[in-house]
Motif scaffolding. Structure first.
Motif, short mmCIF file in Angstrom:
data_model
loop_
_atom_site.label_atom_id
_atom_site.label_comp_id
_atom_site.label_asym_id
_atom_site.label_seq_id
_atom_site.Cartn_x
_atom_site.Cartn_y
_atom_site.Cartn_z
N VAL A 138 0.87 -1.17 0.00
CA VAL A 138 0.00 0.00 0.00
C VAL A 138 0.92 1.23 0.00
O VAL A 138 1.97 1.20 0.62
CB VAL A 138 -0.90 0.03 1.26
CG1 VAL A 138 -1.68 1.34 1.36
CG2 VAL A 138 -1.86 -1.16 1.25
N GLN A 146 1.22 5.76 0.10
CA GLN A 146 0.56 6.99 0.53
C GLN A 146 1.38 8.18 0.07
O GLN A 146 2.42 8.50 0.66
CB GLN A 146 0.42 6.99 2.06
CG GLN A 146 -0.35 8.17 2.61
CD GLN A 146 -0.68 7.98 4.08
OE1 GLN A 146 0.12 7.44 4.85
NE2 GLN A 146 -1.86 8.42 4.48
N LYS A 163 -1.53 12.77 1.39
CA LYS A 163 -2.72 12.21 0.76
C LYS A 163 -3.14 10.89 1.40
O LYS A 163 -2.56 10.47 2.40
CB LYS A 163 -2.45 12.01 -0.73
CG LYS A 163 -2.22 13.33 -1.49
CD LYS A 163 -2.18 13.12 -2.98
CE LYS A 163 -2.03 14.44 -3.71
NZ LYS A 163 -2.01 14.26 -5.19
N GLY A 164 -4.15 10.27 0.82
CA GLY A 164 -4.70 9.05 1.37
C GLY A 164 -3.97 7.80 0.91
O GLY A 164 -2.96 7.86 0.21
N LEU A 165 -4.51 6.67 1.32
CA LEU A 165 -3.91 5.38 1.04
C LEU A 165 -4.31 4.87 -0.35
O LEU A 165 -5.45 5.05 -0.78
CB LEU A 165 -4.34 4.36 2.09
CG LEU A 165 -4.00 4.69 3.54
CD1 LEU A 165 -4.66 3.68 4.47
CD2 LEU A 165 -2.50 4.73 3.75
N TRP A 170 -4.05 1.24 -2.55
CA TRP A 170 -3.67 -0.18 -2.56
C TRP A 170 -2.91 -0.48 -3.85
O TRP A 170 -3.34 -0.09 -4.94
CB TRP A 170 -4.91 -1.05 -2.47
CG TRP A 170 -4.62 -2.50 -2.41
CD1 TRP A 170 -4.14 -3.21 -1.36
CD2 TRP A 170 -4.80 -3.45 -3.47
NE1 TRP A 170 -4.00 -4.54 -1.70
CE2 TRP A 170 -4.39 -4.71 -2.99
CE3 TRP A 170 -5.26 -3.35 -4.78
CZ2 TRP A 170 -4.44 -5.85 -3.76
CZ3 TRP A 170 -5.31 -4.49 -5.56
CH2 TRP A 170 -4.90 -5.73 -5.05
N TYR A 209 -2.58 -7.42 -8.90
CA TYR A 209 -2.10 -6.05 -8.98
C TYR A 209 -3.24 -5.06 -9.15
O TYR A 209 -4.26 -5.37 -9.76
CB TYR A 209 -1.16 -5.88 -10.19
CG TYR A 209 0.08 -6.73 -10.18
CD1 TYR A 209 0.50 -7.41 -11.32
CD2 TYR A 209 0.86 -6.85 -9.03
CE1 TYR A 209 1.66 -8.18 -11.33
CE2 TYR A 209 2.02 -7.62 -9.02
CZ TYR A 209 2.41 -8.28 -10.17
OH TYR A 209 3.56 -9.05 -10.18
N SER A 210 -3.05 -3.85 -8.62
CA SER A 210 -3.98 -2.77 -8.88
C SER A 210 -4.07 -2.55 -10.40
O SER A 210 -3.03 -2.46 -11.07
CB SER A 210 -3.50 -1.49 -8.21
OG SER A 210 -4.20 -0.37 -8.71
N PHE A 245 4.08 1.07 2.18
CA PHE A 245 3.88 0.14 3.30
C PHE A 245 3.76 -1.28 2.76
O PHE A 245 3.12 -1.51 1.74
CB PHE A 245 2.59 0.45 4.05
CG PHE A 245 2.53 1.79 4.72
CD1 PHE A 245 1.90 2.87 4.12
CD2 PHE A 245 3.06 1.97 5.99
CE1 PHE A 245 1.82 4.09 4.74
CE2 PHE A 245 2.99 3.20 6.64
CZ PHE A 245 2.37 4.26 6.00
N LEU A 292 -1.56 -10.01 4.77
CA LEU A 292 -2.99 -10.28 4.57
C LEU A 292 -3.30 -11.57 5.31
O LEU A 292 -2.95 -12.65 4.88
CB LEU A 292 -3.30 -10.42 3.08
CG LEU A 292 -3.71 -9.17 2.33
CD1 LEU A 292 -3.74 -9.43 0.83
CD2 LEU A 292 -5.08 -8.69 2.80
N MET A 331 -5.60 -6.85 6.24
CA MET A 331 -4.23 -6.47 6.56
C MET A 331 -4.09 -6.24 8.06
O MET A 331 -4.58 -5.23 8.58
CB MET A 331 -3.84 -5.22 5.76
CG MET A 331 -3.76 -5.51 4.26
SD MET A 331 -3.41 -4.07 3.25
CE MET A 331 -5.01 -3.26 3.19
N TRP A 361 1.45 -4.40 9.75
CA TRP A 361 2.00 -3.47 8.78
C TRP A 361 3.44 -3.12 9.12
O TRP A 361 3.82 -3.09 10.29
CB TRP A 361 1.20 -2.16 8.79
CG TRP A 361 -0.21 -2.27 8.32
CD1 TRP A 361 -1.23 -2.94 8.92
CD2 TRP A 361 -0.79 -1.65 7.16
NE1 TRP A 361 -2.40 -2.78 8.21
CE2 TRP A 361 -2.15 -1.98 7.12
CE3 TRP A 361 -0.27 -0.82 6.15
CZ2 TRP A 361 -3.01 -1.54 6.11
CZ3 TRP A 361 -1.12 -0.37 5.15
CH2 TRP A 361 -2.47 -0.73 5.14
N GLY A 362 4.22 -2.81 8.10
CA GLY A 362 5.52 -2.23 8.33
C GLY A 362 5.37 -0.75 8.67
O GLY A 362 4.27 -0.20 8.61
N LYS A 363 6.48 -0.11 9.00
CA LYS A 363 6.44 1.30 9.38
C LYS A 363 6.41 2.22 8.16
O LYS A 363 6.14 3.41 8.28
CB LYS A 363 7.62 1.64 10.27
CG LYS A 363 7.55 0.95 11.63
CD LYS A 363 8.69 1.38 12.54
CE LYS A 363 8.55 0.72 13.91
NZ LYS A 363 9.63 1.12 14.83
N GLY A 364 6.72 1.65 7.00
CA GLY A 364 6.69 2.43 5.77
C GLY A 364 8.07 2.92 5.36
O GLY A 364 8.91 3.21 6.22
#
Lengths: 123, 111
Positions: A37, A39, A43-45, A47, A59-60, A94, A98, A110, A113-116
């Protein structure tokens, strides 16, 4: 418990390939799906997609033509490659596990999560 | 593509009071299993997102029971029965029926 850590270059030049790896510790990547994911700043998230440890991917649609996921069970990690990077790909990326629900085993969400990892695409 | 629309985008709240966030999808999220394929995530300031609700109304492990999810078809709601200071952050709904798509996010802050 399971922990995820994203790693990769923080700066990528336009038109080059953005590559990130998610290192999994405290558990095995086997038996799970793993997702990405992102960001963009402020802005927003968004996928990006997921990969099963066996190699199956999803894939997206908006990124599919530039994306490649891979998983390495021997190193307990999975990776993302996004080709032809542009400034629009600048974001915090990130990785996340899943997890199949204990009761509704057909459903995955999910849960870890990792820290990014911050990636900037700029010359 | 399924488009997710949240409202409001900003929500000032008073501790101890209830709060509600709406999420609408461009098409029904009802799966053939009979469940609604919708999750809610919270991203606290400076943190990674965390799962709150899955399948529209099921609380994830460890999520306080002041959080609840409801809805059907294309209209879903996340409710916080009594807001606490630690609930501030951005709340996202996400559909999982076709690929996955997040809503724009709702920023919850203390008045």
């Amino acid at each position: 418990q399971v922990q995820l850590q994203e790693s990769g270059p923080g700066l990528v030049k336009p038109s080059e390939t953005l590559s990130l790896t998610c290192i999994v510790s405290g558990g095995s990547i086997s038996g799970h799906y793993w997702s990405w994911v992102r960001q963009p700043p402020g802005k927003g998230l968004e996928w990006i997609g997921y990969i099963h440890y066996s190699g199956t991917t999803n894939y997206s649609p908006s990124l599919r033509s530039r994306l490649t996921f891979s998983a390495d069970t021997s190193k307990n990690q999975f990776s993302l490659r996004l080709s032809s990077a542009t400034a629009a790909d600048t974001a915090v990326y990130f990785c996340a596990r899943l997890r199949a629900d204990d009761i509704f085993t057909f459903y995955h969400y999910m849960d870890v999560w990792g820290k990014g990892a911050s990636v900037t695409v700029s010359s | 593509d399924i488009v997710m629309t949240q409202s409001p985008l900003s929500l000032p709240v008073t501790p101890g009071e209830p709060a509600s966030i709406s999420c609408r999808s461009s098409q029904s999220l009802l799966h053939s299993s009979g469940y609604f394929y919708l999750d809610w995530y919270l991203q606290k300031p400076g943190r990674s997102p965390q799962i709150l609700i899955y399948l529209g109304s099921y609380r994830a492990s460890g999520v306080p029971d002041r959080f609840s999810g409801s809805g059907s078809g294309t209209d879903f709601t996340l409710k916080i029965s009594r807001v606490e200071a630690e609930d501030v952050g951005v709340y996202y709904c996400m559909q999982t029926l076709q690929s996955r798509t997040f809503g724009q996010g709702t920023k919850v802050e203390i008045k």
